[in-house]
Each structure stands twice: as structure tokens, then as C-alpha cells.
Design a protein around this motif. Structure first.
Motif, PDB file in Angstrom:
ATOM      1  N   ILE A 227      -1.714   1.304  -4.336  1.00  0.00           N
ATOM      2  CA  ILE A 227      -1.808  -0.590  -4.449  1.00  0.00           C
ATOM      3  C   ILE A 227      -1.148  -0.888  -5.666  1.00  0.00           C
ATOM      4  O   ILE A 227      -1.838  -1.238  -6.933  1.00  0.00           O
TER       5      ILE A 227
ATOM      6  N   THR B 177      -5.832   1.875  -8.338  1.00  0.00           N
ATOM      7  CA  THR B 177      -6.101   2.419  -7.279  1.00  0.00           C
ATOM      8  C   THR B 177      -7.033   1.846  -6.279  1.00  0.00           C
ATOM      9  O   THR B 177      -7.263   0.916  -6.399  1.00  0.00           O
ATOM     10  N   ALA B 178      -7.598   2.921  -5.282  1.00  0.00           N
ATOM     11  CA  ALA B 178      -7.999   2.072  -4.181  1.00  0.00           C
ATOM     12  C   ALA B 178      -8.843   1.721  -4.614  1.00  0.00           C
ATOM     13  O   ALA B 178      -9.604   0.916  -4.150  1.00  0.00           O
TER      14      ALA B 178
ATOM     15  N   PHE C  20       1.074  -1.045   0.000  1.00  0.00           N
ATOM     16  CA  PHE C  20       0.053   0.483  -0.131  1.00  0.00           C
ATOM     17  C   PHE C  20       0.783   1.242  -0.306  1.00  0.00           C
ATOM     18  O   PHE C  20       1.784   1.034   0.720  1.00  0.00           O
TER      19      PHE C  20
ATOM     20  N   TRP D 152      -8.572  -1.710  -6.256  1.00  0.00           N
ATOM     21  CA  TRP D 152      -8.736  -2.528  -5.176  1.00  0.00           C
ATOM     22  C   TRP D 152      -9.842  -3.463  -4.420  1.00  0.00           C
ATOM     23  O   TRP D 152      -9.804  -4.543  -4.135  1.00  0.00           O
ATOM     24  N   ASP D 153     -10.664  -2.267  -4.019  1.00  0.00           N
ATOM     25  CA  ASP D 153     -11.695  -1.999  -3.086  1.00  0.00           C
ATOM     26  C   ASP D 153     -12.308  -3.662  -4.010  1.00  0.00           C
ATOM     27  O   ASP D 153     -13.376  -4.290  -3.908  1.00  0.00           O
TER      28      ASP D 153
ATOM     29  N   GLU E 285      -2.012   6.644  -2.416  1.00  0.00           N
ATOM     30  CA  GLU E 285      -2.966   6.401  -2.874  1.00  0.00           C
ATOM     31  C   GLU E 285      -2.980   4.879  -3.736  1.00  0.00           C
ATOM     32  O   GLU E 285      -4.136   4.459  -4.338  1.00  0.00           O
TER      33      GLU E 285
END
Length: 74
Positions: free
Chosen positions: A40, A56-57, A35, A60-61, A38
Motif C-alpha cells: 500500500i 505492508t498489508a 494498492f 495498513w490494517d 502486496e
């Protein structure tokens, strides 16, 4: 190594890489995740000097959510 991807500038020299706790010490098909600000980053644990994928976050989410929901189960 500093790279730019998806509008993010990512410095992988300072990244702290993590391998899953479910990976055993003799497992040779693992990935590592870092991480970094901003972003990953994901890389092959057998080739730490090789390329890294940058997410990007939100990406990844979405991936983690899909994995938890079984979207990638065979």
C-alpha cells in the motif's frame, strides 16, 4: 518509478491513486493511497511526483484499525 521497500518490489508507474471521498475539491492537505500488489503506497496529493510511503498489508490494517478505534483522535 519502481522501488523496493520492506522486501516488496513496488512499481508506482502503474499505481491507481485514490483520494478520500471526504476530501473536497478545494482541500489542499490530502493524501492519496494506491494498492499495488502486496503493498500500500501513500503520497501527498499536492506533490504526486514526490516520495511515497510504502506499507505492508499488516501495517495498513493496523493503521486503519487504529483510526477506526479512535487511537489517533486528539
Amino acid at each position: 518509478m519502481e522501488i523496493e521497500a520492506k522486501g516488496l518490489r513496488v512499481d508506482l508507474n502503474r499505481a491507481q491513486w485514490f483520494k478520500s471521498t471526504r476530501s473536497g475539491p478545494n482541500c489542499d492537505n490530502c493524501v492519496e493511497v494506491a494498492f499495488v500488489g502486496e503493498a500500500i503506497a501513500v503520497r501527498d496529493s499536492k506533490n504526486p511526483a514526490g516520495a511515497a510511503l510504502i506499507f505492508t498489508a499488516a501495517e495498513w490494517d493496523a493503521f486503519v484499525g487504529g483510526a477506526k478505534d479512535g487511537e489517533f483522535d486528539l
